[in-house]
Each structure stands twice: as C-alpha cells, then as structure tokens.
Design a protein around this motif. Structure first.
Motif, PDB file in Angstrom:
ATOM      1  N   GLY A  16       0.831  -1.191   0.000  1.00  0.00           N
ATOM      2  CA  GLY A  16       0.000   0.000   0.000  1.00  0.00           C
ATOM      3  C   GLY A  16       0.867   1.243   0.000  1.00  0.00           C
ATOM      4  O   GLY A  16       2.091   1.175  -0.050  1.00  0.00           O
ATOM      5  N   GLY A  17       0.209   2.391   0.026  1.00  0.00           N
ATOM      6  CA  GLY A  17       0.920   3.651   0.026  1.00  0.00           C
ATOM      7  C   GLY A  17       0.345   4.612  -0.990  1.00  0.00           C
ATOM      8  O   GLY A  17      -0.818   4.502  -1.380  1.00  0.00           O
ATOM      9  N   LEU A  18       1.186   5.549  -1.396  1.00  0.00           N
ATOM     10  CA  LEU A  18       0.772   6.603  -2.324  1.00  0.00           C
ATOM     11  C   LEU A  18       1.406   6.366  -3.686  1.00  0.00           C
ATOM     12  O   LEU A  18       2.614   6.117  -3.783  1.00  0.00           O
ATOM     13  CB  LEU A  18       1.196   7.966  -1.775  1.00  0.00           C
ATOM     14  N   VAL A  19       0.589   6.462  -4.721  1.00  0.00           N
ATOM     15  CA  VAL A  19       1.090   6.247  -6.080  1.00  0.00           C
ATOM     16  C   VAL A  19       0.344   7.174  -7.032  1.00  0.00           C
ATOM     17  O   VAL A  19      -0.807   7.549  -6.760  1.00  0.00           O
ATOM     18  CB  VAL A  19       0.915   4.762  -6.499  1.00  0.00           C
ATOM     19  N   GLN A  20       0.978   7.535  -8.113  1.00  0.00           N
ATOM     20  CA  GLN A  20       0.316   8.370  -9.113  1.00  0.00           C
ATOM     21  C   GLN A  20      -0.599   7.506  -9.993  1.00  0.00           C
ATOM     22  O   GLN A  20      -0.371   6.296 -10.152  1.00  0.00           O
ATOM     23  CB  GLN A  20       1.343   9.067  -9.984  1.00  0.00           C
ATOM     24  N   ALA A  21      -1.580   8.146 -10.557  1.00  0.00           N
ATOM     25  CA  ALA A  21      -2.482   7.452 -11.476  1.00  0.00           C
ATOM     26  C   ALA A  21      -1.683   6.798 -12.600  1.00  0.00           C
ATOM     27  O   ALA A  21      -0.732   7.392 -13.129  1.00  0.00           O
ATOM     28  CB  ALA A  21      -3.498   8.427 -12.047  1.00  0.00           C
ATOM     29  N   GLY A  22      -2.054   5.573 -12.907  1.00  0.00           N
ATOM     30  CA  GLY A  22      -1.336   4.806 -13.916  1.00  0.00           C
ATOM     31  C   GLY A  22      -0.235   3.932 -13.350  1.00  0.00           C
ATOM     32  O   GLY A  22       0.309   3.075 -14.054  1.00  0.00           O
ATOM     33  N   GLY A  23       0.079   4.131 -12.094  1.00  0.00           N
ATOM     34  CA  GLY A  23       1.136   3.373 -11.453  1.00  0.00           C
ATOM     35  C   GLY A  23       0.672   2.027 -10.926  1.00  0.00           C
ATOM     36  O   GLY A  23      -0.479   1.618 -11.144  1.00  0.00           O
ATOM     37  N   SER A  24       1.595   1.357 -10.233  1.00  0.00           N
ATOM     38  CA  SER A  24       1.333   0.019  -9.715  1.00  0.00           C
ATOM     39  C   SER A  24       1.700  -0.084  -8.246  1.00  0.00           C
ATOM     40  O   SER A  24       2.580   0.641  -7.758  1.00  0.00           O
ATOM     41  CB  SER A  24       2.148  -1.018 -10.502  1.00  0.00           C
ATOM     42  N   LEU A  25       1.012  -0.984  -7.569  1.00  0.00           N
ATOM     43  CA  LEU A  25       1.306  -1.309  -6.177  1.00  0.00           C
ATOM     44  C   LEU A  25       1.029  -2.790  -5.966  1.00  0.00           C
ATOM     45  O   LEU A  25       0.195  -3.376  -6.677  1.00  0.00           O
ATOM     46  CB  LEU A  25       0.442  -0.505  -5.213  1.00  0.00           C
ATOM     47  N   ASP A  67      -0.372 -18.401  -2.214  1.00  0.00           N
ATOM     48  CA  ASP A  67       0.619 -19.434  -1.959  1.00  0.00           C
ATOM     49  C   ASP A  67       0.123 -20.239  -0.763  1.00  0.00           C
ATOM     50  O   ASP A  67       0.221 -19.784   0.377  1.00  0.00           O
ATOM     51  CB  ASP A  67       1.983 -18.805  -1.677  1.00  0.00           C
ATOM     52  N   ASN A  68      -0.429 -21.400  -1.019  1.00  0.00           N
ATOM     53  CA  ASN A  68      -1.015 -22.200   0.063  1.00  0.00           C
ATOM     54  C   ASN A  68       0.046 -22.703   1.038  1.00  0.00           C
ATOM     55  O   ASN A  68      -0.230 -22.841   2.232  1.00  0.00           O
ATOM     56  CB  ASN A  68      -1.792 -23.378  -0.519  1.00  0.00           C
ATOM     57  N   ALA A  69       1.231 -22.969   0.538  1.00  0.00           N
ATOM     58  CA  ALA A  69       2.303 -23.462   1.409  1.00  0.00           C
ATOM     59  C   ALA A  69       2.746 -22.403   2.418  1.00  0.00           C
ATOM     60  O   ALA A  69       3.106 -22.725   3.551  1.00  0.00           O
ATOM     61  CB  ALA A  69       3.487 -23.924   0.565  1.00  0.00           C
ATOM     62  N   LYS A  70       2.710 -21.150   1.995  1.00  0.00           N
ATOM     63  CA  LYS A  70       3.145 -20.064   2.865  1.00  0.00           C
ATOM     64  C   LYS A  70       1.966 -19.343   3.514  1.00  0.00           C
ATOM     65  O   LYS A  70       2.173 -18.432   4.316  1.00  0.00           O
ATOM     66  CB  LYS A  70       3.978 -19.058   2.070  1.00  0.00           C
ATOM     67  N   ASN A  71       0.748 -19.733   3.149  1.00  0.00           N
ATOM     68  CA  ASN A  71      -0.456 -19.095   3.696  1.00  0.00           C
ATOM     69  C   ASN A  71      -0.471 -17.591   3.434  1.00  0.00           C
ATOM     70  O   ASN A  71      -0.720 -16.781   4.336  1.00  0.00           O
ATOM     71  CB  ASN A  71      -0.581 -19.364   5.198  1.00  0.00           C
ATOM     72  N   THR A  72      -0.171 -17.238   2.204  1.00  0.00           N
ATOM     73  CA  THR A  72      -0.156 -15.833   1.819  1.00  0.00           C
ATOM     74  C   THR A  72      -1.045 -15.597   0.607  1.00  0.00           C
ATOM     75  O   THR A  72      -1.297 -16.502  -0.190  1.00  0.00           O
ATOM     76  CB  THR A  72       1.260 -15.349   1.489  1.00  0.00           C
ATOM     77  N   VAL A  73      -1.505 -14.369   0.489  1.00  0.00           N
ATOM     78  CA  VAL A  73      -2.257 -13.930  -0.678  1.00  0.00           C
ATOM     79  C   VAL A  73      -1.748 -12.545  -1.047  1.00  0.00           C
ATOM     80  O   VAL A  73      -1.400 -11.749  -0.171  1.00  0.00           O
ATOM     81  CB  VAL A  73      -3.776 -13.918  -0.407  1.00  0.00           C
ATOM     82  N   SER A  74      -1.654 -12.285  -2.337  1.00  0.00           N
ATOM     83  CA  SER A  74      -1.172 -10.997  -2.798  1.00  0.00           C
ATOM     84  C   SER A  74      -2.138 -10.407  -3.816  1.00  0.00           C
ATOM     85  O   SER A  74      -2.949 -11.129  -4.414  1.00  0.00           O
ATOM     86  CB  SER A  74       0.215 -11.123  -3.412  1.00  0.00           C
ATOM     87  N   LEU A  75      -2.023  -9.112  -3.980  1.00  0.00           N
ATOM     88  CA  LEU A  75      -2.839  -8.409  -4.977  1.00  0.00           C
ATOM     89  C   LEU A  75      -1.909  -7.462  -5.729  1.00  0.00           C
ATOM     90  O   LEU A  75      -1.424  -6.482  -5.152  1.00  0.00           O
ATOM     91  CB  LEU A  75      -3.970  -7.630  -4.315  1.00  0.00           C
ATOM     92  N   GLN A  76      -1.660  -7.763  -6.972  1.00  0.00           N
ATOM     93  CA  GLN A  76      -0.869  -6.894  -7.830  1.00  0.00           C
ATOM     94  C   GLN A  76      -1.818  -5.939  -8.528  1.00  0.00           C
ATOM     95  O   GLN A  76      -2.704  -6.362  -9.263  1.00  0.00           O
ATOM     96  CB  GLN A  76      -0.089  -7.704  -8.861  1.00  0.00           C
ATOM     97  N   MET A  77      -1.621  -4.658  -8.285  1.00  0.00           N
ATOM     98  CA  MET A  77      -2.519  -3.639  -8.825  1.00  0.00           C
ATOM     99  C   MET A  77      -1.766  -2.799  -9.841  1.00  0.00           C
ATOM    100  O   MET A  77      -0.710  -2.238  -9.529  1.00  0.00           O
ATOM    101  CB  MET A  77      -3.045  -2.752  -7.701  1.00  0.00           C
ATOM    102  N   SER A  78      -2.299  -2.712 -11.039  1.00  0.00           N
ATOM    103  CA  SER A  78      -1.686  -1.929 -12.110  1.00  0.00           C
ATOM    104  C   SER A  78      -2.711  -0.967 -12.680  1.00  0.00           C
ATOM    105  O   SER A  78      -3.911  -1.095 -12.447  1.00  0.00           O
ATOM    106  CB  SER A  78      -1.167  -2.863 -13.205  1.00  0.00           C
ATOM    107  N   SER A  79      -2.223  -0.011 -13.448  1.00  0.00           N
ATOM    108  CA  SER A  79      -3.093   0.994 -14.073  1.00  0.00           C
ATOM    109  C   SER A  79      -4.042   1.602 -13.045  1.00  0.00           C
ATOM    110  O   SER A  79      -5.252   1.723 -13.275  1.00  0.00           O
ATOM    111  CB  SER A  79      -3.882   0.368 -15.227  1.00  0.00           C
TER     112      SER A  79
END
Length: 116
Positions: free
Chosen positions: A9-18, A72-84
């Motif tokens: 998370g954080g601050l990003v300009q429009a069109g960027g990714s987090l 990742d079920n082995a690591k019990n993690t979930v991620s969200l790649q956000m673009s545009s």
C-alpha cells in the motif's frame, strides 16, 4: 482463530502500480477462500478479488484486467498486484479469509492512495 497481517500500500500516481501482501497465521487449516476488499470514505466495503484454495479466482468488474490476485497455500499468503491504478481506487484495502463454515476473518487494513 486466524490472524491476517497486510503489507504494501501507500501513495502512487495514477497509472502506477502497487502490490499488497497478506500473511495468515493461527488456525490456517480452516481457511477456504482468501481475498481482498476495499472501503472508500463514505462507501460500503466491497469485494475486489478472491481466490479459493484450488486457485479459482473472482474479480470485481471494476478491476478486471488491472489487478491480479495470487495465493501461496504453502506459505499461507495472498497478494494483490494492482496496475493501471486510478484515483477511484483510493481506499483502505482489507485482506480477508473465509473459513469452510463461512466465517470471515479480517486484516487491519492498509491505505492505498492514488493521486491524479
């Protein structure tokens, strides 16, 4: 009990990714679906995307083609790649876990701000 800890998370300009990440701990064996919700000021919390333990994904229409959820079920993690990213994506994003009996668990939330 299941504990969820988000990062990113954080601050990003429009069109960027987090990229958001979430790690689950505790009674992780009860988790079926993991996902991400968001809540903007004055609005209800809404589903962004979720993913089953088998890898099946579900996306809200407003993020299709821009966001990607992974697990990742082995690591019990979930991620969200956000673009545009768009200014209207600005919200607090919450990691969620849904147990096999339908109980929800929530992370503390992480702020995503997209400037125009």
């Amino acid at each position: 009990q299941v504990q969820l800890v988000e990062s990113g998370g954080g601050l990003v300009q429009a069109g960027g990714s987090l990229r958001l990440s979430c790690a689950a701990s505790g009674s992780v064996f009860v988790i079926n679906v993991m996902g991400w919700y968001r809540q903007a000021p004055g609005k209800q919390r809404e589903l962004v995307a979720d993913i089953t333990s088998g890898g099946g994904t579900n996306y809200a229409d407003f993020v299709k083609g821009r966001f990607t959820i992974a697990r990742d079920n082995a690591k019990n993690t979930v991620s969200l790649q956000m673009s545009s990213l768009k200014p209207e994506d600005t919200a607090v994003y919450y990691c969620s876990a849904r147990s096999i009996i339908g109980r929800y668990y929530w992370g503390q939330g992480t702020q995503v701000t997209v400037s125009s």
